[in-house]
Design an enzyme around this catalytic site. Sequence first.
Site, PDB file in Angstrom:
ATOM      1  N   TYR A  20       0.185  -0.951  -0.219  1.00 52.14           N
ATOM      2  CA  TYR A  20      -0.116   0.075   0.152  1.00 52.14           C
ATOM      3  C   TYR A  20       0.539   1.395  -0.024  1.00 52.14           C
ATOM      4  O   TYR A  20       0.574   2.193   1.236  1.00 52.14           O
ATOM      5  CB  TYR A  20      -0.830  -0.158   1.133  1.00 52.14           C
ATOM      6  CG  TYR A  20      -2.080  -1.268   0.958  1.00 52.14           C
ATOM      7  CD1 TYR A  20      -2.571  -1.330   0.753  1.00 52.14           C
ATOM      8  CD2 TYR A  20      -1.622  -2.172   2.264  1.00 52.14           C
ATOM      9  CE1 TYR A  20      -3.420  -2.378   0.204  1.00 52.14           C
ATOM     10  CE2 TYR A  20      -2.165  -3.133   2.373  1.00 52.14           C
ATOM     11  CZ  TYR A  20      -3.435  -3.358   2.288  1.00 52.14           C
ATOM     12  OH  TYR A  20      -4.171  -5.004   1.623  1.00 52.14           O
ATOM     13  N   TYR A 148     -12.771  -7.726   6.324  1.00 53.48           N
ATOM     14  CA  TYR A 148     -11.109  -7.157   5.164  1.00 53.48           C
ATOM     15  C   TYR A 148     -11.012  -8.816   4.887  1.00 53.48           C
ATOM     16  O   TYR A 148     -10.926  -9.469   6.175  1.00 53.48           O
ATOM     17  CB  TYR A 148     -10.451  -6.463   5.890  1.00 53.48           C
ATOM     18  CG  TYR A 148      -8.870  -6.457   5.191  1.00 53.48           C
ATOM     19  CD1 TYR A 148      -8.948  -6.207   4.020  1.00 53.48           C
ATOM     20  CD2 TYR A 148      -7.470  -7.720   5.190  1.00 53.48           C
ATOM     21  CE1 TYR A 148      -7.618  -6.577   3.120  1.00 53.48           C
ATOM     22  CE2 TYR A 148      -7.119  -8.133   4.806  1.00 53.48           C
ATOM     23  CZ  TYR A 148      -6.833  -7.410   3.205  1.00 53.48           C
ATOM     24  OH  TYR A 148      -5.707  -7.090   2.488  1.00 53.48           O
ATOM     25  N   ASP A 249     -13.472 -16.481   8.448  1.00 57.30           N
ATOM     26  CA  ASP A 249     -11.806 -15.952   7.649  1.00 57.30           C
ATOM     27  C   ASP A 249     -11.868 -15.949   9.042  1.00 57.30           C
ATOM     28  O   ASP A 249     -11.618 -14.476   9.360  1.00 57.30           O
ATOM     29  CB  ASP A 249     -12.556 -14.675   7.056  1.00 57.30           C
ATOM     30  CG  ASP A 249     -11.136 -14.413   6.375  1.00 57.30           C
ATOM     31  OD1 ASP A 249      -9.955 -14.541   6.434  1.00 57.30           O
ATOM     32  OD2 ASP A 249     -11.112 -12.771   5.864  1.00 57.30           O
ATOM     33  N   LYS A 278      -1.953 -16.685   7.669  1.00 57.88           N
ATOM     34  CA  LYS A 278      -0.957 -15.874   8.580  1.00 57.88           C
ATOM     35  C   LYS A 278       0.182 -16.754   9.121  1.00 57.88           C
ATOM     36  O   LYS A 278       0.843 -17.110   9.075  1.00 57.88           O
ATOM     37  CB  LYS A 278      -1.991 -14.504   9.037  1.00 57.88           C
ATOM     38  CG  LYS A 278      -2.423 -13.786   8.346  1.00 57.88           C
ATOM     39  CD  LYS A 278      -2.957 -12.283   9.045  1.00 57.88           C
ATOM     40  CE  LYS A 278      -3.039 -11.320   7.698  1.00 57.88           C
ATOM     41  NZ  LYS A 278      -3.455 -10.802   7.045  1.00 57.88           N
TER      42      LYS A 278
HETATM   43  C1  LIG Z   1      -4.227 -11.140   6.158  1.00 58.37           C
HETATM   44  C2  LIG Z   1      -5.647 -11.513   5.578  1.00 58.37           C
HETATM   45  C3  LIG Z   1      -6.940 -11.635   4.416  1.00 58.37           C
HETATM   46  C4  LIG Z   1      -5.256 -11.718   3.444  1.00 58.37           C
HETATM   47  O1  LIG Z   1      -4.597 -12.704   3.349  1.00 58.37           O
HETATM   48  P1  LIG Z   1      -3.874 -12.185   2.645  1.00 58.37           P
HETATM   49  O2  LIG Z   1      -2.164 -13.827   3.144  1.00 58.37           O
HETATM   50  O3  LIG Z   1      -2.685 -11.633   3.161  1.00 58.37           O
HETATM   51  O4  LIG Z   1      -3.772 -12.244   1.345  1.00 58.37           O
HETATM   52  C5  LIG Z   1      -8.545 -12.174   4.556  1.00 58.37           C
HETATM   53  N1  LIG Z   1      -8.646 -12.063   5.621  1.00 58.37           N
HETATM   54  C6  LIG Z   1      -8.152 -11.769   6.381  1.00 58.37           C
HETATM   55  C7  LIG Z   1      -8.436 -11.365   7.810  1.00 58.37           C
HETATM   56  C8  LIG Z   1      -7.059 -11.302   7.038  1.00 58.37           C
HETATM   57  O5  LIG Z   1      -6.082 -10.596   8.146  1.00 58.37           O
END
Ligand SMILES: *Cc1c(COP(=O)(O)O)cnc(C)c1O
Length: 435
Positions: A20, A148, A249, A278
């Site tokens: 970004y 997000y 997610d 992550k």
């Molecule tokens: C970081 C994140 C993503 C995206 O993951 P990347 O490995 O950066 O593509 C998707 N959803 C959530 C909740 C996240 O924190």
Amino acid sequence: MNNKQPIDIEFDKNHIWHPYTSMTKPLPVYPVSHAEENFIYLQSGEKLTDGMASWWSAIHGYNHPRLNEAVTKQLAKMSHIMFGGLTHEPAVELCKLLVAMTPEPLQKVFLADSGSVSVEVAIKMALQYWLSQGVKGKSKLMTPNKGYHGDTFAAMSVCDPVNSMHSMYQGFLPQHVFVPAPQSGFFEHFDENEAHTLRDYFVRHHHEVAAFIVEPIVQNAGGMNFYHPDYLKTVRTLCDEFNILLICDEIATGFGRTGTLFAVEHANINPDIMCIGKALTGGYMTLSATLTTNKIAIGISEGEAGVLMHGPTFMGNPLACAVACASIELLQANNWQNQVAVLNKTLNDSLLPCQALESVINVRVLGAIGVVEVSHCVDVALIQQRFIEYGVWIRPFGRLIYLMPPYISTPDDIKQLGQAIFDVLTQYPEVLKRE
Ligand SMILES: *Cc1c(COP(=O)(O)O)cnc(C)c1O
């Protein structure tokens, strides 16, 4: 350990994009020589206490002997092999662990290469499932505002429509159904009006909606909002009632960060599809997974396509799977419940003094996440420089200064992080953009 050659910072500035940032007015970047435990060593000599765990991922800290060993052992066998037509022990062992540790109905695992891709796969699963069932018209997603889910196109289309890049990409992004963001806080009473509003959206839109996608309990990049488990329970109930799949997610929240192994456990619900990423590899390399139920996997497989239409080149990368197995074993060996409980207490104690500051609107802590919400947007370049002078690595965004430190951080490390936030806010008011 230190690199002999200084990093060519001019080349970096002229040729390399960072997350970004602008290519003409890039924010400063600090050359790192190495990292060890929960400390980052800059080439200029500073030792920084890490407050970010490299964006939720490095839960066991850096350069961990057990994780290093897992990588080097696997390296001697093979770093990668295609997953089409072949399989290997690290992938099988990892998926065994994931099936065992995630909610019981999740039995089928798709290994993908990043969080965003796992979200893409989750969306494909949901769309293909309804197609396979002969249910027509379910082509949209429903999702709360302030979410997000990543930066690829389908993931971006379910991010907050105001704060993400929706307006810029208008015409390129599919239009989904956005519902109000969760309002009641995690520690507050649940406002039943939220449930009524959600129901209205389900009544009006269920026929066109394939899945509801949500970050369980913590909306992270959309405002570090810790919301009430009853919101998630309500969504689960409505999804069942109206034939909509629930995608959770857990990319940020998974692996203990919120105080439970997965955040869905706060609401005692099971998703139909779950994304993790992550912290999956302990922050060693990129890997994610999308898990789903037998019902959905069988539905997709017995449908017209017969297969899930996805297969990345580096699917099931053995190095990443091997280190993920080691990271999960470390979670247990280190007694993560205790680590997170201690962090929770020390974050509460260390951030509390910030509450008294005139520039601070709110201080909140959940699990091993601490947030100091300030009154004005932070000047990132300026505040980062001050934090480095205080020997800490903290990277705020917008009006949020937040910590999600490695689980191995000591109470003294957390105290130092909290003190740095307090001192920088009191001594350098110019770090907030008060226009
Ligand atoms: C970081 C994140 C993503 C995206 O993951 P990347 O490995 O950066 O593509 C998707 N959803 C959530 C909740 C996240 O924190």
